[in-house]
Design a protein around this motif. Structure first.
Motif, mmCIF file in Angstrom:
data_model
loop_
_atom_site.group_PDB
_atom_site.id
_atom_site.type_symbol
_atom_site.label_atom_id
_atom_site.label_comp_id
_atom_site.label_asym_id
_atom_site.label_seq_id
_atom_site.Cartn_x
_atom_site.Cartn_y
_atom_site.Cartn_z
ATOM 1 N N PRO A 135 0.837 -1.206 0.000
ATOM 2 C CA PRO A 135 0.000 0.000 0.000
ATOM 3 C C PRO A 135 0.868 1.250 0.000
ATOM 4 O O PRO A 135 2.041 1.212 0.389
ATOM 5 N N ALA A 136 0.297 2.371 -0.430
ATOM 6 C CA ALA A 136 1.039 3.627 -0.502
ATOM 7 C C ALA A 136 0.248 4.740 0.149
ATOM 8 O O ALA A 136 -0.986 4.801 0.043
ATOM 9 N N ALA A 137 0.975 5.616 0.833
ATOM 10 C CA ALA A 137 0.388 6.809 1.446
ATOM 11 C C ALA A 137 0.942 8.025 0.724
ATOM 12 O O ALA A 137 2.121 8.356 0.857
ATOM 13 N N PHE A 138 0.100 8.680 -0.084
ATOM 14 C CA PHE A 138 0.507 9.876 -0.808
ATOM 15 C C PHE A 138 0.162 11.102 0.030
ATOM 16 O O PHE A 138 -1.011 11.327 0.348
ATOM 17 N N ASP A 139 1.170 11.875 0.372
ATOM 18 C CA ASP A 139 0.974 13.018 1.252
ATOM 19 C C ASP A 139 1.282 14.308 0.496
ATOM 20 O O ASP A 139 2.420 14.525 0.054
ATOM 21 N N PHE A 140 0.267 15.163 0.322
ATOM 22 C CA PHE A 140 0.415 16.394 -0.446
ATOM 23 C C PHE A 140 0.905 17.542 0.421
ATOM 24 O O PHE A 140 0.557 17.650 1.597
ATOM 25 N N ALA A 141 1.698 18.409 -0.187
ATOM 26 C CA ALA A 141 2.138 19.641 0.469
ATOM 27 C C ALA A 141 2.524 20.646 -0.609
ATOM 28 O O ALA A 141 2.962 20.269 -1.698
ATOM 29 N N VAL A 142 2.323 21.917 -0.301
ATOM 30 C CA VAL A 142 2.718 23.002 -1.195
ATOM 31 C C VAL A 142 3.630 23.930 -0.408
ATOM 32 O O VAL A 142 3.289 24.355 0.692
ATOM 33 N N THR A 143 4.791 24.216 -0.953
ATOM 34 C CA THR A 143 5.736 25.126 -0.321
ATOM 35 C C THR A 143 6.044 26.256 -1.292
ATOM 36 O O THR A 143 5.677 26.209 -2.464
ATOM 37 N N SER A 144 6.728 27.273 -0.816
ATOM 38 C CA SER A 144 7.097 28.404 -1.669
ATOM 39 C C SER A 144 8.584 28.697 -1.528
ATOM 40 O O SER A 144 9.096 28.834 -0.414
ATOM 41 N N GLY A 145 9.247 28.812 -2.647
ATOM 42 C CA GLY A 145 10.657 29.160 -2.648
ATOM 43 C C GLY A 145 10.916 30.637 -2.406
ATOM 44 O O GLY A 145 12.070 31.062 -2.365
ATOM 45 N N LEU A 146 9.837 31.423 -2.241
ATOM 46 C CA LEU A 146 9.986 32.846 -1.961
ATOM 47 C C LEU A 146 9.932 33.150 -0.468
ATOM 48 O O LEU A 146 10.004 34.316 -0.074
ATOM 49 N N ARG A 147 9.802 32.101 0.358
ATOM 50 C CA ARG A 147 9.846 32.305 1.809
ATOM 51 C C ARG A 147 11.248 32.753 2.214
ATOM 52 O O ARG A 147 12.243 32.288 1.643
ATOM 53 N N PRO A 148 11.368 33.649 3.195
ATOM 54 C CA PRO A 148 12.693 34.144 3.600
ATOM 55 C C PRO A 148 13.674 33.039 3.963
ATOM 56 O O PRO A 148 14.873 33.160 3.700
ATOM 57 N N GLN A 149 13.168 31.932 4.535
ATOM 58 C CA GLN A 149 14.050 30.861 4.995
ATOM 59 C C GLN A 149 14.780 30.165 3.849
ATOM 60 O O GLN A 149 15.853 29.606 4.040
ATOM 61 N N VAL A 150 14.181 30.159 2.663
ATOM 62 C CA VAL A 150 14.779 29.415 1.538
ATOM 63 C C VAL A 150 15.064 30.312 0.331
ATOM 64 O O VAL A 150 15.490 29.809 -0.713
ATOM 65 N N LEU A 151 14.824 31.611 0.449
ATOM 66 C CA LEU A 151 14.934 32.515 -0.698
ATOM 67 C C LEU A 151 16.327 32.496 -1.316
ATOM 68 O O LEU A 151 16.475 32.410 -2.542
ATOM 69 N N THR A 152 17.354 32.579 -0.489
ATOM 70 C CA THR A 152 18.722 32.604 -1.007
ATOM 71 C C THR A 152 19.047 31.319 -1.767
ATOM 72 O O THR A 152 19.637 31.350 -2.853
#
Length: 423
Positions: free
Chosen positions: A287-304
């Motif tokens: 069996p498989a558990a598909f887990d959805f998520a949406v993130t943004s590369g414009l967040r200050p933590q990951v922008l650089t």
């Protein structure tokens, strides 16, 4: 037709295309935005290629392609690149004026690599790459712009622009949503000035980047659930007997802001469900558990990091989903394949795991329906990307309507004050 002999007509055609685009989108483009629109959809554009810029490549490619045939037909034929004033020489010079040094064309060896004649497609690809690099260089200090270009040139990010607007396939978009989607794609400001978000204490920037991550107002939850539901229907059409949010698999889900990751509040022990979509039989019969998520590369933590690599935010969040509370390890212990399906909100690209899943689903659907596998894969990507971009546009328009309401209220109050003022 030599390119320089009909420059006026080419410029008129390009202007007519821009006028048409602006008329049905309802806003105007500056020079840099129109340059972006002229690039291919793989390179953050709309595919409205400039005939003025690319006509020298078309003429030069045509001349070099028929060079050997001309010699066979006419023994006295001379390759006119030997003359500095010839049409071919002028086209060659025009191409090299916009090509980078390592992609320059040569009259003796047109491709600069082999003796085969260069194709217009290849020359135009190099011109587009050079144009994109010029745009990058012109705003090198703007990390948001650099990250946006990386996100929109990521694998599959521009597929939504090729979707056929079909209600039956769930590929239709409201005109207001589409206009906002195009603005965001080309990094056109969607607001005149920053303002306070009506749903939280943060500031909405002129490009609407805040709307991608705002945890208040329910937009993020709706976006997550619509992506999940659409994926559920895809799995259903592939005969996988999927289940939505199957309970009792693992312990609670992580907090993201003020709510849990799936947007629910209350006892976390009741809401830790690693399977947004649960499939009883996936790879190796597990069996498989598909887990959805949406993130943004414009967040200050990951922008650089995103300004250097458009996949940085997605890769980081995929790792986070696997490692948080040992979700992947616990799933494996329970005999379940845990698959994080992570999308990047700014450009619409997906993580590596997601593209593997899309490919496998396309194979299954192709076997059932007889459609081409590539067609099935494109439909899956296009539909999910449209849901993502449409819901971001909806979140932006909700805040835009609030701003418009405030402007109208200010106008009414100002008018009332004027009426009541003594003469």
């Amino acid at each position: 037709m030599p390119h320089h002999l009909h420059q006026e007509a080419l410029q008129g055609f390009d202007q007519a295309v821009q006028d048409c685009l602006e008329s049905f989108l309802g806003f105007s483009f500056d020079a840099s935005e129109m340059k972006l629109a002229s690039l291919t959809t793989k390179l953050v554009g709309l595919g409205l290629r400039s005939t003025t810029l690319h006509s020298p490549a078309a003429f030069y490619a045509s001349q070099t392609a028929c060079r050997s045939l001309c010699s066979q037909v006419d023994p006295s034929y001379e390759w006119d690149c030997t003359s500095e004033t010839s049409h071919t020489t002028q086209a060659l010079a025009a191409c090299n004026a916009v090509l980078p040094p390592d992609k320059q064309l040569s009259a003796d060896n047109p491709t600069n690599f082999t003796n085969a004649p260069p194709s217009q497609k290849k020359i135009s690809e190099n011109i587009d790459q050079a144009t994109l690099q010029q745009l990058r260089t012109s705003r090198q200090a703007d990390l948001h712009y650099q990250a946006h270009l990386n996100h929109t040139t990521a694998r599959g990010a521009g597929q939504w622009l090729h979707a056929t607007p079909s209600k039956a396939l769930r590929l239709n978009v409201h005109p207001q949503h589409f206009t906002t989607m195009v603005k965001r794609w080309l990094r056109v400001p969607v607001f005149r000035e920053p303002f306070n978000c009506p749903h939280c204490d943060d500031t909405v920037d002129i490009h609407g980047d805040h709307c991608l991550v705002c945890s208040c107002g329910g937009d993020r939850t709706k976006r997550h659930n619509l992506l999940r539901n659409h994926f559920f229907f895809v799995c259903q059409s592939c005969g996988l007997a999927p289940e939505l949010e199957r309970p009792g698999l693992l312990e609670p889900r992580p907090l993201v802001g003020a709510t849990f990751e799936n947007g629910l509040a209350g006892d976390p022990n009741q809401h830790r469900r690693p399977a947004d979509v649960y499939v009883p039989r996936w790879r190796r019969g597990l069996p498989a558990a598909f887990d959805f998520a949406v993130t943004s590369g414009l967040r200050p933590q990951v922008l650089t990091a995103a300004a250097l690599d458009g996949q940085a935010a997605v890769q980081q969040y995929e790792d986070f989903k696997r490692e948080y509370l040992e979700t992947q390890r616990l799933c494996e212990s329970a005999g379940i394949i845990f698959v994080p399906l992570v999308a990047e909100a700014d450009g619409g690209g997906w993580g590596g795991e997601a593209y593997k899943v899309f490919k496998e689903l396309a194979k299954l659907k192709s076997a059932l329906t007889g459609e081409l596998e590539n067609t099935c894969a494109l439909q899956i990507q296009q539909s999910l990307n449209l849901v993502l971009h449409r819901e971001i546009a909806r979140a932006i328009l909700r805040r835009h309507s609030f701003l418009h309401h405030e402007d109208c209220l200010h106008t009414v109050l100002s008018a009332t004050t004027t009426i009541q003022s003594p003469v």
